[in-house]
Design a protein around this motif. Structure first.
Motif, PDB file in Angstrom:
ATOM      1  N   GLU A 160      -3.137  23.904   6.135  1.00  0.00           N
ATOM      2  CA  GLU A 160      -4.106  24.144   6.254  1.00  0.00           C
ATOM      3  C   GLU A 160      -4.454  25.107   5.152  1.00  0.00           C
ATOM      4  N   ILE A 161      -5.689  24.479   3.448  1.00  0.00           N
ATOM      5  CA  ILE A 161      -5.759  24.998   2.691  1.00  0.00           C
ATOM      6  C   ILE A 161      -7.674  25.865   3.044  1.00  0.00           C
ATOM      7  N   THR A 162      -7.247  27.277   2.953  1.00  0.00           N
ATOM      8  CA  THR A 162      -8.909  28.241   3.527  1.00  0.00           C
ATOM      9  C   THR A 162      -9.062  28.994   2.134  1.00  0.00           C
ATOM     10  N   ALA A 163     -10.388  28.910   1.471  1.00  0.00           N
ATOM     11  CA  ALA A 163     -10.669  29.749   0.322  1.00  0.00           C
ATOM     12  C   ALA A 163     -11.856  30.202   0.448  1.00  0.00           C
ATOM     13  N   GLU A 164     -12.468  31.856   0.088  1.00  0.00           N
ATOM     14  CA  GLU A 164     -13.398  32.021   0.597  1.00  0.00           C
ATOM     15  C   GLU A 164     -13.392  33.421  -1.079  1.00  0.00           C
ATOM     16  N   ALA A 165     -14.452  33.124  -1.584  1.00  0.00           N
ATOM     17  CA  ALA A 165     -14.907  33.872  -2.612  1.00  0.00           C
ATOM     18  C   ALA A 165     -16.592  33.826  -3.141  1.00  0.00           C
ATOM     19  N   LYS A 166     -16.696  34.477  -3.967  1.00  0.00           N
ATOM     20  CA  LYS A 166     -18.248  34.573  -4.495  1.00  0.00           C
ATOM     21  C   LYS A 166     -17.622  34.683  -6.026  1.00  0.00           C
ATOM     22  N   ASP A 167     -18.966  34.169  -7.160  1.00  0.00           N
ATOM     23  CA  ASP A 167     -18.589  34.668  -8.073  1.00  0.00           C
ATOM     24  C   ASP A 167     -18.050  33.581  -8.455  1.00  0.00           C
ATOM     25  N   VAL A 168     -17.035  32.948  -8.781  1.00  0.00           N
ATOM     26  CA  VAL A 168     -16.339  32.061  -8.940  1.00  0.00           C
ATOM     27  C   VAL A 168     -16.239  30.715 -10.670  1.00  0.00           C
ATOM     28  N   ALA A 169     -15.530  31.215 -10.908  1.00  0.00           N
ATOM     29  CA  ALA A 169     -15.211  30.555 -12.374  1.00  0.00           C
ATOM     30  C   ALA A 169     -15.023  29.269 -11.703  1.00  0.00           C
ATOM     31  N   GLN A 170     -14.859  27.822 -12.540  1.00  0.00           N
ATOM     32  CA  GLN A 170     -15.306  26.341 -12.494  1.00  0.00           C
ATOM     33  C   GLN A 170     -14.816  26.779 -14.270  1.00  0.00           C
ATOM     34  N   TYR A 171     -13.162  26.363 -14.559  1.00  0.00           N
ATOM     35  CA  TYR A 171     -12.631  26.242 -16.288  1.00  0.00           C
ATOM     36  C   TYR A 171     -11.949  24.409 -16.018  1.00  0.00           C
ATOM     37  N   ASP A 172     -12.084  24.715 -17.050  1.00  0.00           N
ATOM     38  CA  ASP A 172     -11.388  23.977 -18.014  1.00  0.00           C
ATOM     39  C   ASP A 172     -10.371  23.559 -18.577  1.00  0.00           C
ATOM     40  N   PHE A 173      -9.183  23.065 -17.993  1.00  0.00           N
ATOM     41  CA  PHE A 173      -8.333  23.646 -18.733  1.00  0.00           C
ATOM     42  C   PHE A 173      -7.617  22.300 -20.155  1.00  0.00           C
ATOM     43  N   SER A 174      -8.932  21.843 -20.080  1.00  0.00           N
ATOM     44  CA  SER A 174      -8.638  20.662 -21.567  1.00  0.00           C
ATOM     45  C   SER A 174      -9.319  21.744 -22.903  1.00  0.00           C
ATOM     46  N   ASN A 175      -9.409  22.422 -22.323  1.00  0.00           N
ATOM     47  CA  ASN A 175      -9.905  23.157 -23.437  1.00  0.00           C
ATOM     48  C   ASN A 175      -9.947  25.127 -23.273  1.00  0.00           C
ATOM     49  N   HIS A 176     -10.045  24.903 -21.939  1.00  0.00           N
ATOM     50  CA  HIS A 176      -9.626  26.641 -22.030  1.00  0.00           C
ATOM     51  C   HIS A 176     -10.568  27.485 -21.520  1.00  0.00           C
ATOM     52  N   THR A 177     -11.311  26.601 -21.293  1.00  0.00           N
ATOM     53  CA  THR A 177     -13.311  27.362 -21.147  1.00  0.00           C
ATOM     54  C   THR A 177     -13.798  27.463 -20.013  1.00  0.00           C
ATOM     55  N   VAL A 178     -14.346  28.461 -19.517  1.00  0.00           N
ATOM     56  CA  VAL A 178     -15.278  28.625 -18.395  1.00  0.00           C
ATOM     57  C   VAL A 178     -16.665  27.034 -18.617  1.00  0.00           C
ATOM     58  N   VAL A 179     -16.757  26.206 -17.411  1.00  0.00           N
ATOM     59  CA  VAL A 179     -17.696  26.134 -17.805  1.00  0.00           C
ATOM     60  C   VAL A 179     -18.796  26.141 -16.869  1.00  0.00           C
ATOM     61  N   ASP A 180     -18.456  26.492 -16.037  1.00  0.00           N
ATOM     62  CA  ASP A 180     -19.879  26.925 -15.215  1.00  0.00           C
ATOM     63  C   ASP A 180     -19.099  28.246 -13.890  1.00  0.00           C
ATOM     64  N   PHE A 181     -20.159  28.734 -12.959  1.00  0.00           N
ATOM     65  CA  PHE A 181     -20.384  29.905 -12.386  1.00  0.00           C
ATOM     66  C   PHE A 181     -20.380  29.827 -10.734  1.00  0.00           C
ATOM     67  N   ILE A 182     -19.244  29.202  -9.965  1.00  0.00           N
ATOM     68  CA  ILE A 182     -19.392  28.921  -8.403  1.00  0.00           C
ATOM     69  C   ILE A 182     -20.153  29.898  -7.431  1.00  0.00           C
ATOM     70  N   PRO A 183     -21.281  30.452  -7.058  1.00  0.00           N
ATOM     71  CA  PRO A 183     -21.965  31.811  -6.554  1.00  0.00           C
ATOM     72  C   PRO A 183     -21.254  31.733  -5.288  1.00  0.00           C
ATOM     73  N   LYS A 184     -20.973  31.218  -4.385  1.00  0.00           N
ATOM     74  CA  LYS A 184     -20.667  31.078  -3.324  1.00  0.00           C
ATOM     75  C   LYS A 184     -19.157  29.754  -2.849  1.00  0.00           C
ATOM     76  N   VAL A 185     -17.572  30.691  -2.280  1.00  0.00           N
ATOM     77  CA  VAL A 185     -17.001  29.097  -2.313  1.00  0.00           C
ATOM     78  C   VAL A 185     -16.382  28.757  -1.066  1.00  0.00           C
ATOM     79  N   ASP A 186     -16.506  27.946  -0.033  1.00  0.00           N
ATOM     80  CA  ASP A 186     -15.822  28.335   1.006  1.00  0.00           C
ATOM     81  C   ASP A 186     -15.450  26.377   1.786  1.00  0.00           C
ATOM     82  N   ILE A 187     -13.728  26.924   1.484  1.00  0.00           N
ATOM     83  CA  ILE A 187     -13.033  25.905   1.120  1.00  0.00           C
ATOM     84  C   ILE A 187     -12.154  26.143   2.234  1.00  0.00           C
ATOM     85  N   LYS A 188     -11.722  25.094   3.753  1.00  0.00           N
ATOM     86  CA  LYS A 188     -10.855  24.748   4.526  1.00  0.00           C
ATOM     87  C   LYS A 188     -11.170  23.334   5.378  1.00  0.00           C
TER      88      LYS A 188
END
Length: 790
Positions: A160-188
């Motif tokens: 089981e994977i869980t992740a809870e956080a706010k203002d999380v950076a979404q990253y593009d590893f092809s060019n190593h840049t931040v593409v967006d900020f997710i206000p809230k993440v809740d994964i389970k």
């Protein structure tokens, strides 16, 4: 008037006594700090120190033979600045390139099986190459970075994977840049191992490591690291310094919790630095070869055509040898032609360099490849200066922004140096034009001389001269290309790894359990000691005899021991108590002081209500009576009468009745259960007590009582609230001033000190009431007296 004639000294034994009485505070603080230290030691990951050494060298490239042969690559050796090289090694770009060669994208952690983790996840350790699972990232998809993703192993090959956080950076590893900020993440979500997980935020797959198979119930988490975070962490931990002043050997140190990771990083960083240095030198050599090859390509066709033209002309015209005079003229002409060809080549060469400089092509942070063959020392120096300026700029960029004034100054110097190089190259082109014109004029003169020769012979000599010129030029470039190829083939970096990374020291640098526990023990003892000292200094109440002697010159009579609330009349009801013994001691001292002077009237007062003035007057009078003396106790505090708490009195008649209604003395004196002790209560509370005490009848009362009794004890009102004491003061032979232990404020004694200093008070003595022997060092020895008290 305060007494300040004693030097302030620290009474160590007194402080130790104060600390001893509060031993439980020290014990509690020590336990708390040791508990905090234990949690810190258990939860903190061990951080180790690592070091390596790197030699910068002296900027020589290639073999010694190649250095001697390849004059085209020579430049002024002005040395290197160690600070600039440190800046380059610590630069974000250098660290980024080193990290790209390492697999540090995912960090693995394990929540260990420790009892502290039953409260919360406190004890966590990082895993490297020993995690029981592996995260396979889909680098073509965006990923959430720098947040913990918890993995809890379940039965049946599931997790089981869980992740809870706010203002999380979404990253593009092809060019190593931040593409967006997710206000809230809740994964389970529950998945199987080797089953891909993909949503709009991230995409990855978890695979089991067979020989480290995770067991159900175990808890892990991993973090996908952005390149910027990794670079920032390594820059923060990386320290570089010369091993000695002016030394070219640098010591690189870093800190981390996983030895293998830090050792690999330091080695990769040094290897990247050495590789980049060698690559820059190889680029210089390759550009030189490319330039020579381009010139040879042009000359190859020219040489072939010129030789073919000579052979065809000889064959067609059947020409033989030319006479000696013609040979001399043609030799001169050949030399001039060769000189002109060299000048033309140099002019083209200078124009080529000028074009590169003006267009920015070839001007990098190292010397331009085309500039290396210039035989102009001034121009070579300018190119060397330009290289030095670029290195300085790279060093400043490590910790500075583009708006840094020093960077702007360097940029200006770079532009000025480039302008000077362009001006020098233009002068060299103009100088070449002048030389070419001069050679052309001389060639024209010789050609005029040769015009008289037979036409065929002259044409043959022209063709031969052209062929020889092209052949010499071709040979010259072939020679230089061979030298450049030798230098490139034997090229080597002057940077060298002296010592590879290794662990420095014998243990962690951040967690030393023995030292931490010792500090916790010291803090557990020091903090309560400081707090107790501060509270003691802030406490302005009377603590004992030493406090009294420090703030007043009034003589000290004695102390009254601490008792219970029920001990109202202790000297009679509990004659073996510490309180009764205190009053006996005070009675003996008082009788000694009053002996032989016919002093009978004793007044008892205090600063404010609540200090035990009435308690002391009642028990002192009782003690005097029990000693066989005939005593009368007068309650003169007609504002707040309290005798009914001590005696079974009738307040319908008393002192106020005697002073106002003219009652006879026998009508206001009441007997008590204490033998030889009579009392005169205050009676009905009057409207104006002070006026009654000022009446002549009060003096008559005192005089009569002095004839009837051995001692007259007067319970007077507090000196700090009302003025009755000052009215009664003239009737008193001696006065007792009562202060209460840990209750009376030191400032309250200012008034009585002023009166005593002005000699308006005589025969006054200080008494400390309610003193707890267990809480004072001065009378601590009396704690053993409980064997004598009931």
């Amino acid at each position: 008037m305060k007494k300040n004639n004693k030097d302030h000294v620290i009474d160590i034994r007194s402080w130790l006594f104060k600390f001893q009485t509060r031993w439980y505070v020290f014990a509690a603080c020590v336990l708390v700090f040791l508990a905090i230290a234990y949690v810190f030691v258990q939860k903190t990951q061990r951080v180790y120190s690592f070091k390596s050494t790197l030699l910068l060298g002296d900027q020589q490239t290639g073999s010694k033979k190649a250095q001697e042969l390849l004059a085209i690559l020579d430049s002024q050796n002005k040395g290197i600045k160690v600070e600039d090289e440190i800046g380059i090694i610590q630069s974000a770009e250098m660290i980024r390139q080193a990290l790209k060669n390492l697999d540090y994208t995912v960090s693995y952690y394990k929540v260990t099986d420790h009892w502290l983790n039953s409260i919360t996840d406190l004890v966590v350790e990082e895993q490297y190459q020993d995690a029981p699972y592996e995260v396979d990232l889909d680098t073509s998809a965006y990923q959430l970075v720098d947040i913990p993703i918890v993995v809890e192993v379940l039965p049946d090959n599931k997790f089981e994977i869980t992740a809870e956080a706010k203002d999380v950076a979404q990253y593009d590893f092809s060019n190593h840049t931040v593409v967006d900020f997710i206000p809230k993440v809740d994964i389970k979500q529950v998945l199987e191992f080797d089953q891909p997980y993909k949503d709009k935020y991230m995409s990855f797959k978890l695979s089991r490591i067979i020989y480290m198979d995770p067991q159900p119930g175990e808890k892990y988490y991993f973090v996908i690291n952005s390149m910027d975070k990794l670079v920032g962490q390594q820059q923060k931990n990386l320290k570089i310094r010369p091993i000695e002043r002016e030394s070219r050997v640098l010591e690189l140190t870093s800190e981390g919790s996983i030895p293998e990771k830090e050792i690999r990083f330091l080695n990769a960083l040094m290897q990247e630095y050495v590789f980049r240095d060698l690559e820059d030198k190889n680029i210089t050599g390759r550009k030189t070869l490319d330039f020579i090859d381009s010139q040879l390509a042009v000359l190859t066709d020219s040489l072939r055509r010129s030789k073919q033209a000579v052979s065809s002309f000889r064959s067609t015209n059947r020409l033989a040898n030319i006479n000696v005079q013609s040979n001399q003229n043609y030799e001169k002409l050949t030399r001039l032609e060769s000189d002109r060809a060299k000048l033309v080549t140099d002019k083209i060469y200078f124009q080529n360099i000028l074009e590169q400089v003006q267009n920015g092509d070839g001007i990098t942070e190292s010397v331009s490849p085309a500039s290396a063959s210039l035989q102009n020392p001034n121009l070579n120096n300018l190119f060397a200066d330009l290289s030095e300026l670029y290195k300085q700029k790279a060093g400043y960029r490590v910790n500075s922004t583009e708006d840094n004034p020093l960077l702007k100054v360097l940029e200006g110097k770079i532009n000025n140096t480039r302008s000077a190089i362009i001006a020098n190259l233009k002068n060299m082109v103009r100088s070449a034009d002048v030389s070419i014109n001069d050679v052309n004029q001389r060639i024209t003169g010789i050609e005029s001389t040769l015009a008289a020769l037979p036409e065929n012979e002259r044409k043959l000599m022209d063709l031969q001269s052209e062929a020889e010129f092209v052949d010499k030029k071709y040979s010259f470039l072939l020679e230089k290309r061979a030298e450049a190829a030798i230098a490139l083939a034997t090229n080597a970096t002057d940077k060298k790894i002296v010592d590879k990374a290794s662990l420095a020291g014998n243990g962690p640098v951040n967690v030393k359990p023995k030292l931490i526990y010792m500090l916790a023990l010291l803090m557990g003892l020091a903090i309560p000691a400081v707090v107790i000292a501060l509270m003691d200094n802030v406490d302005n109440t009377i603590q004992g005899k030493n406090d009294l002697s420090a703030i007043t010159r009034i003589p000290f009579l004695g102390v009254i021991a601490h008792g219970t609330v029920d001990d109202k009349l202790a000297v009679k009801n509990n004659p073996r108590s510490a309180i009764a013994e205190s009053f006996r001691s005070m009675r003996v001292n008082l009788q000694y002081l009053l002996a032989g002077d016919n002093l009978k009237v004793i007044g008892v007062t205090s600063s404010v209500s609540g200090e035990g003035k009435t308690f002391c007057s009642v028990n002192l009078a009782s003690e005097l009576a029990l000693s066989g003396k005939k005593v009368v106790l007068i309650e003169s505090d007609m504002r707040k009468p309290t005798f009914e708490k001590y005696f079974n009195t009738k307040n319908d008649s008393g002192l106020s009745s005697y002073l106002t209604n003219g009652l006879p003395l026998e009508g206001v004196i009441q007997q008590t259960e204490v033998e030889n002790l009579d009392i005169i209560p205050c009676g009905l509370i009057p409207d104006n007590a002070i006026h009654l005490l000022e009446l002549p009848r009060m003096q008559e009362l005192i005089d009569s009582l002095k004839d009837m009794y051995d001692y007259v004890v007067i319970d007077t009102p507090p000196i700090g609230f009302v003025s009755e004491f000052f009215i009664l003061m003239r009737h008193l032979d001696t006065s007792l001033y009562v202060v209460k232990h840990k209750y009376t404020n030191k400032d309250m004694l200012d008034q009585v000190n002023e009166l005593y200093a002005a000699k308006k008070l005589k025969n006054i003595y200080m008494v400390i009431n309610d003193l707890d022997y267990n809480k004072t060092y001065e009378y601590g020895y009396k704690r053993k007296g409980h064997y004598y008290y009931a």
